[in-house]
Design a protein around this motif. Structure first.
Motif, PDB file in Angstrom:
ATOM      1  N   VAL A 314      -8.420 -36.093   9.007  1.00 33.93           N
ATOM      2  CA  VAL A 314      -9.606 -36.624   8.331  1.00 33.93           C
ATOM      3  C   VAL A 314      -9.197 -37.946   7.696  1.00 33.93           C
ATOM      4  O   VAL A 314      -8.255 -37.990   6.912  1.00 33.93           O
ATOM      5  N   ILE A 315      -9.879 -38.986   8.082  1.00 27.96           N
ATOM      6  CA  ILE A 315      -9.455 -40.318   7.644  1.00 27.96           C
ATOM      7  C   ILE A 315     -10.617 -41.090   7.036  1.00 27.96           C
ATOM      8  O   ILE A 315     -11.774 -40.707   7.179  1.00 27.96           O
ATOM      9  N   VAL A 316     -10.258 -42.179   6.309  1.00 25.76           N
ATOM     10  CA  VAL A 316     -11.278 -43.132   5.871  1.00 25.76           C
ATOM     11  C   VAL A 316     -10.918 -44.477   6.479  1.00 25.76           C
ATOM     12  O   VAL A 316      -9.831 -45.004   6.237  1.00 25.76           O
ATOM     13  N   LYS A 317     -11.834 -45.011   7.286  1.00 28.76           N
ATOM     14  CA  LYS A 317     -11.628 -46.345   7.864  1.00 28.76           C
ATOM     15  C   LYS A 317     -12.196 -47.335   6.859  1.00 28.76           C
ATOM     16  O   LYS A 317     -13.363 -47.734   6.931  1.00 28.76           O
ATOM     17  N   ILE A 318     -11.348 -47.720   5.910  1.00 32.18           N
ATOM     18  CA  ILE A 318     -11.850 -48.458   4.749  1.00 32.18           C
ATOM     19  C   ILE A 318     -12.421 -49.818   5.133  1.00 32.18           C
ATOM     20  O   ILE A 318     -13.545 -50.162   4.749  1.00 32.18           O
ATOM     21  N   LYS A 326     -11.335 -58.648   9.166  1.00 32.55           N
ATOM     22  CA  LYS A 326      -9.868 -58.726   9.136  1.00 32.55           C
ATOM     23  C   LYS A 326      -9.295 -57.480   8.484  1.00 32.55           C
ATOM     24  O   LYS A 326      -9.914 -56.908   7.588  1.00 32.55           O
ATOM     25  N   GLU A 327      -8.113 -57.075   8.921  1.00 31.08           N
ATOM     26  CA  GLU A 327      -7.540 -55.880   8.300  1.00 31.08           C
ATOM     27  C   GLU A 327      -7.054 -56.222   6.899  1.00 31.08           C
ATOM     28  O   GLU A 327      -6.446 -57.254   6.657  1.00 31.08           O
ATOM     29  N   LYS A 328      -7.380 -55.351   5.955  1.00 26.72           N
ATOM     30  CA  LYS A 328      -6.989 -55.574   4.578  1.00 26.72           C
ATOM     31  C   LYS A 328      -6.644 -54.232   3.929  1.00 26.72           C
ATOM     32  O   LYS A 328      -5.526 -54.003   3.523  1.00 26.72           O
ATOM     33  N   TYR A 329      -7.630 -53.365   3.869  1.00 22.60           N
ATOM     34  CA  TYR A 329      -7.385 -52.057   3.242  1.00 22.60           C
ATOM     35  C   TYR A 329      -7.004 -51.001   4.276  1.00 22.60           C
ATOM     36  O   TYR A 329      -6.570 -49.917   3.936  1.00 22.60           O
TER      37      TYR A 329
END
Length: 611
Positions: A314-318, A326-329
């Motif tokens: 179970v994940i959060v794709k923040i 852009k990838e950050k969190y």
RNA sequence: GCCCCCGUAGCUCAGUGGAUAGAGCGUUAGCCUCCGGAGCUAAAAGCCUGAGUUCGAGUCUCAGCGGGGGCACCA
């Protein structure tokens, strides 16, 4: 101190500029630097720059510094010499207002002697802040890195409280996890029934067991088949034990609670020694169950994604949820594919508890800077979750403490136990005290040695800015010369000594019996500087608290002590020229002593009367 | 690859966009008839590089160089 007067003058400046079509910019007041006189100052550069911009359109040129000076001069003419101000000058674009020395000195000293321990306290901010610190793992021992965390959190808590926040202190020990189980495993296997005497001996013994167990469970180079088989067997036993703990096995739970208490006994004893009183204890083990409900809640809100059907977690794709390209969190896991929770899961659940059950408006986490990513993620998830307190969540990351030879490592036996350092500090300062003050009674010396030893340690940690890594060197941390805790404590002792001597000579007993001090004599630069520093204390409290930086207070305390030492050396107090001057100086000494106490208190350092 | 810190004196570090960039340690030279020498006084020595914003940059922006830390089933 002179806000009334300043506001009145500001009003006049505004009126003058309005009448003369000068586009006055915001007036910012700051102390006048480089001077033996007190005053406040503002500049007209911004105003002149605004004029220059307007003039450009019409083709005219305005030279900013020159024009600023012109405005300053004309303002000076207009305001004359206002009440409370001794003289006004216009220099290099600045307007300097000098306070009447006598008034300023008297106001500052009177305020301090009247408000005493409350001098510098900020107005109530009507905001509840929780500071979480002291999160060592149990079944381990409290080392010098944990100490930095604890003293930093404590100082910050004291600053926030004094600045006007309603402050709650929270501890969050990591009391479960594979590391904890590892200790239980080796205890059960090889040391069952043993228990060293003494709180610290027992606590530190758990660390020894941990190190030994880790060695048994770590793959070695050139491992033989037999060794491998044994290691795998041990590891299986350990994991089985963790499974039993998770299933609520009564025997394992009891063993766990008993040994956890051994660790907590040690932790509580250390916190007591360094002056920390925790309001609320949270335990990682107690967040496990509630955090599972949190996962479901986040799934229902479509914040989390369940990839378990595809063999994921179970994940959060923040980033995706925030709409960032852009990838950050990034993405983080809330539940492993076996359904167990993680650090992040528990922190989210705990945050919810802090907001909902404890009414926390502002939440500060004093945790090693290496976890900055974790907290960036946690705070963003709280924001997505709809908690408006998320923007008042702050990770106070501090640099880690290493040793002269490199990083600490319990496994390699390269770890400095706080208790050992504290004992050594007390031992060394007992020796120093014997040298410097041979007449002290043994009992008093023991107390002084602890006060000064722990003061040196606390100052060594708090005088480093949060973001800085630091190398713990015993000789440096326990030094008592120069920019150190004992130097500041010594200034306090000297102040106390003068006041005491004054009493002994039977001149007058209490400072309140002194004639109201008038500073109508010519002050030495040392007195001016000292009073200047005293007057700044309330602002320093505010700054240090607002920026979450105890270092600001540490720097101030040193500056104040330094100014006092210089004053002490150069200016006679008891042997002043006249009784009136002596009385004024005695009040100044009493005020300096008070502010030294207040400053040190905010650093969790005690101020001794003798040392 | 991306993110976060940091770069100021020989060393360790301070330094609200504003006037002359400050301490400690170390070095050198002084100070105990005087309220405690865990002290005081003084000297030498410094903003990583390059652009930009601004009347004004150690401080803000961007790029580069150098160092540290971190990037989904550890905590």
């Amino acid at each position: 101190m002179f806000t009334q007067e300043t506001l009145q003058i500001e009003k006049e400046i505004r009126a003058y500029c309005a009448a003369n079509d000068i586009p006055l910019a915001e007036l910012k007041w700051a102390p006048i630097p480089f001077n033996g006189e007190w005053g406040t100052s503002t500049s007209f550069f911004q105003t002149a720059a605004n004029e220059a911009k307007a003039a450009k359109a019409t083709g005219k040129r305005v030279i900013v510094p020159q024009r600023a000076q012109e405005i300053a001069e004309s303002v000076k003419e207009v305001i004359g010499t206002p009440k409370g101000i001794s003289h006004v000058e216009a220099v290099r674009g600045y307007l300097n207002l000098y306070f009447v020395t006598e008034d300023f000195a008297e106001r500052v000293i009177a305020a301090i002697l009247q408000e005493k321990s409350q001098f510098g306290r900020g107005k109530p901010k009507h905001e509840r802040v929780m500071v979480e610190y002291a999160q060592p793992n149990t079944h381990h021992s409290f080392h010098i890195g944990h100490y930095r965390n604890a003293i930093l959190g404590e100082s910050l808590s004291r600053l926030l409280e004094f600045a006007g926040f309603e402050t709650l202190r929270a501890a969050y020990p990591g009391d479960i996890g594979l590391g904890v189980i590892t200790v239980l495993w080796i205890y059960e296997k090889f040391y069952k029934g043993q228990e060293p005497q003494g709180i610290h001996e027992r606590g530190q013994w758990l660390l020894k067991l941990y190190v030994e167990a880790t060695n048994l469970l770590t793959k070695k180079e050139n491992e033989t088949d037999d060794e491998r088989i044994l290691r795998e067997k041990y590891d299986a036993e350990r994991r089985e034990m963790y499974r039993k703990w998770d299933a609520g096995d009564e025997y394992i739970r009891d063993l766990w609670l008993e040994t956890r208490e051994w660790s907590l006994d040690e932790l509580r004893d250390i916190l007591l020694q360094i002056g920390i009183q925790i309001d609320t204890w949270f335990f990682e083990s107690e967040e496990d169950e509630p955090s599972k409900a949190v996962v479901q809640e986040l799934l229902d809100l479509d914040i989390a994604t369940d990839e378990r059907p595809e063999g994921g977690a179970v994940i959060v794709k923040i980033d995706e949820k925030l709409g960032l390209k852009k990838e950050k969190y990034r993405t983080n896991v809330l539940l492993r594919n076996d359904g167990t929770t993680l650090y992040l899961t528990k922190d989210l659940s705990l945050a919810k508890k802090k907001f909902n059950d404890f009414g926390v408006d502002r939440s500060i986490y004093v945790v090693d800077v290496r976890q900055s990513m974790h907290f960036m993620q946690a705070f963003k998830i709280l924001e997505l979750w709809g908690f408006e307190q998320a923007e008042k969540c702050y990770h106070l990351g501090y640099g880690f403490v290493s040793l002269p030879g490199g990083a600490m490592s319990a496994r390699k036996g390269r770890v400095v136990i706080f208790k050992d350092v504290a004992d050594e500090a007390i031992r060394r300062f007992t020796e120093t005290s014997k040298e410097k003050n041979p007449n002290l009674s043994e009992e008093a010396r023991a107390e002084v040695a602890e006060t000064v030893g722990l003061g040196a340690l606390a100052y060594a940690m708090l005088s480093v800015d949060n973001s800085r890594d630091t190398v713990f060197d015993m000789d440096v941390a326990l030094s008592f010369e120069g920019r150190t805790g004992p130097y500041i404590q010594n200034a306090h002792v000297r102040a106390a000594s003068i006041l005491k001597k004054f009493k002994v000579e039977g001149l007058k007993v209490e400072d309140k019996n002194l004639k109201p001090a008038t500073f109508n004599f010519e002050l030495t630069p040392h007195e001016v500087e000292l009073i200047e520093l005293l007057s700044r204390f309330p602002n320093v409290v505010e700054d240090a608290a607002n920026q979450y930086r105890p270092m600001i207070m540490a720097t101030y305390a040193y500056d104040l002590a330094s100014a006092f030492h210089s004053f002490y050396h150069a200016v006679p107090v008891l042997k002043s020229e006249t009784d009136a001057i002596r009385d004024a100086r005695l009040r100044l000494v009493a005020a300096a002593k008070q502010v030294l106490v207040n400053s040190l208190r905010l650093l969790a350092i005690k101020a001794p009367e003798v040392m």
